[in-house]
Design a protein around this motif. Structure first.
Motif, PDB file in Angstrom:
ATOM      1  N   PHE A   1       0.908  -1.027   0.070  1.00 24.44           N
ATOM      2  CA  PHE A   1       0.124   0.096   0.091  1.00 24.44           C
ATOM      3  C   PHE A   1       0.864   1.210  -0.140  1.00 24.44           C
ATOM      4  CE2 PHE A   1      -3.087  -3.046   2.352  1.00 24.44           C
ATOM      5  CZ  PHE A   1      -3.554  -3.319   1.253  1.00 24.44           C
ATOM      6  N   GLU A   2       0.589   2.275  -0.913  1.00 28.64           N
ATOM      7  CA  GLU A   2       1.474   3.271  -1.088  1.00 28.64           C
ATOM      8  C   GLU A   2       1.620   3.903   0.091  1.00 28.64           C
ATOM      9  OE1 GLU A   2       2.529   7.602  -1.727  1.00 28.64           O
ATOM     10  OE2 GLU A   2       0.444   6.850  -0.982  1.00 28.64           O
ATOM     11  N   PRO A   3       0.788   4.496   1.074  1.00 31.01           N
ATOM     12  CA  PRO A   3       1.085   4.994   2.162  1.00 31.01           C
ATOM     13  C   PRO A   3       2.331   4.585   3.177  1.00 31.01           C
ATOM     14  CG  PRO A   3      -1.048   4.918   2.283  1.00 31.01           C
ATOM     15  CD  PRO A   3      -0.627   4.186   1.201  1.00 31.01           C
ATOM     16  N   LEU A   4       2.626   3.118   3.060  1.00 30.10           N
ATOM     17  CA  LEU A   4       3.637   2.405   3.918  1.00 30.10           C
ATOM     18  C   LEU A   4       5.000   2.635   3.148  1.00 30.10           C
ATOM     19  CD1 LEU A   4       1.737  -1.093   4.416  1.00 30.10           C
ATOM     20  CD2 LEU A   4       2.023   0.739   6.007  1.00 30.10           C
ATOM     21  N   VAL A   5       4.855   3.022   2.259  1.00 31.47           N
ATOM     22  CA  VAL A   5       6.435   3.294   1.469  1.00 31.47           C
ATOM     23  C   VAL A   5       6.569   4.561   0.706  1.00 31.47           C
ATOM     24  CG1 VAL A   5       6.787   0.669   0.911  1.00 31.47           C
ATOM     25  CG2 VAL A   5       5.499   2.295  -0.721  1.00 31.47           C
TER      26      VAL A   5
END
Length: 311
Positions: free
Chosen positions: A245-249
């Motif tokens: 998921f984009e927010p994690l990275v």
């Protein structure tokens, strides 16, 4: 009524819930010997053993199952009523048990927990990290956190995050050695970090977009993990491509530690949600958590069975 017996019932329920005397003692803040004493006292009063004990395991007997089935909901109801009485004075308190996958902490929970510690110091949020899809009612949780499509329609769902994209990322070192995949056909030639689903034990097919059509893409690779945070660590180590998921990275991509590839293949997820049975929504400790989530910029409460928009 045996009033002395009643005071020991929470100990019996804790041993049953934790599956052992030592774990129950740690949860209750008691010594293992004190827990054993309470259980033995209850067994003596009712004249039957409650647990079948071996050196390696503790299991409920038939009498124990009957007692716990009667006592557990009654004790929870008493605790909820006490909390409601306290809340009349504007004071939420007690233990709020939440079942959540590991990724929920960085994805959604950290700002809420920080605010809760200041606003409601008498509420202890007990987070059990669990990447299975657990039965939160049957396992004694107040609420759970999952993606919207994983939540049953008869649950109340509260948005904790905005919608977010999925991304495929790799380290600069990996890309320098293997190059970037330019198409989904190229992706099948790369070392992809796989996911094994805990409940079914099946390998997860990456949900991707192929020219506007959602597909499940079967990957191959040298490593299989069971959670997203481990996949991120593997990608940072240069092992292969990770689906996350984009927010994690986001911070990793912005800092250049990871590089996004095949952006056109990413899809959008509705986001992460807190969910719980409708009857639980009036518990002051849970109400405090919901209010805090909403007040730090989250979306409003939604009702069971109603489609939740991505606005």
């Amino acid at each position: 009524m045996d009033r002395d017996l009643l005071s020991h019932l929470p100990v019996v329920v804790a041993v049953a819930g934790r599956g052992g005397f030592a774990l129950a003692a740690a949860e209750l803040g008691m010594s293992p010997s004190a827990v054993s004493h309470s259980v033995r006292l209850v067994e003596e009063r009712i004249g039957q053993p409650l647990f079948a004990r071996t050196t390696r395991s503790v299991a409920l007997t038939e009498a124990g199952e009957a007692l716990v089935a009667a006592a557990e909901p009654a004790l929870k109801d008493i605790a909820d009523r006490i909390e409601r009485i306290r809340s009349i004075k504007g004071r939420a308190s007690g233990l709020l048990k939440i079942n959540a996958p590991r990724l929920a902490l960085p994805l959604a929970l950290m700002p809420i927990l920080a605010a809760m510690a200041v606003r409601f110091p008498d509420v202890t949020v007990d987070i059990v990290t669990d990447d299975r899809l657990s039965d939160i009612v049957g396992e004694g949780f107040d609420a759970g956190i999952r993606l919207r499509e994983m939540i049953a329609d008869d649950m109340v769902a509260v948005r904790l995050t905005p919608p977010f994209r999925t991304v495929i990322v790799a380290s600069p070192a990996y890309i320098g050695q293997h190059g970037k995949p330019r198409t989904l056909v190229d992706l099948s030639q790369h070392n992809c970090i796989g996911y094994r689903m805990l409940r079914s034990r099946a390998l997860y097919r990456w949900d991707l977009s192929d020219q506007g059509k959602d597909i499940g893409f079967e990957t191959r690779g040298s490593v299989i993990v069971t959670d997203s945070l481990s996949a991120r660590d593997m990608a940072l180590a240069g092992i292969g491509l990770a689906y996350l998921f984009e927010p994690l990275v986001r911070a990793d991509v912005e800092a250049g530690r990871l590089v996004e590839v095949l952006r056109e293949a990413s899809i959008e997820e509705p986001g992460a949600f807190l969910y719980f049975p409708r009857r639980a929504s009036m518990a002051p400790k849970l109400r405090a958590f919901i209010d805090t989530a909403q007040e730090i910029g989250r979306a409003p409460l939604r009702t069971p069975g109603r489609k939740i928009s991505s606005e």
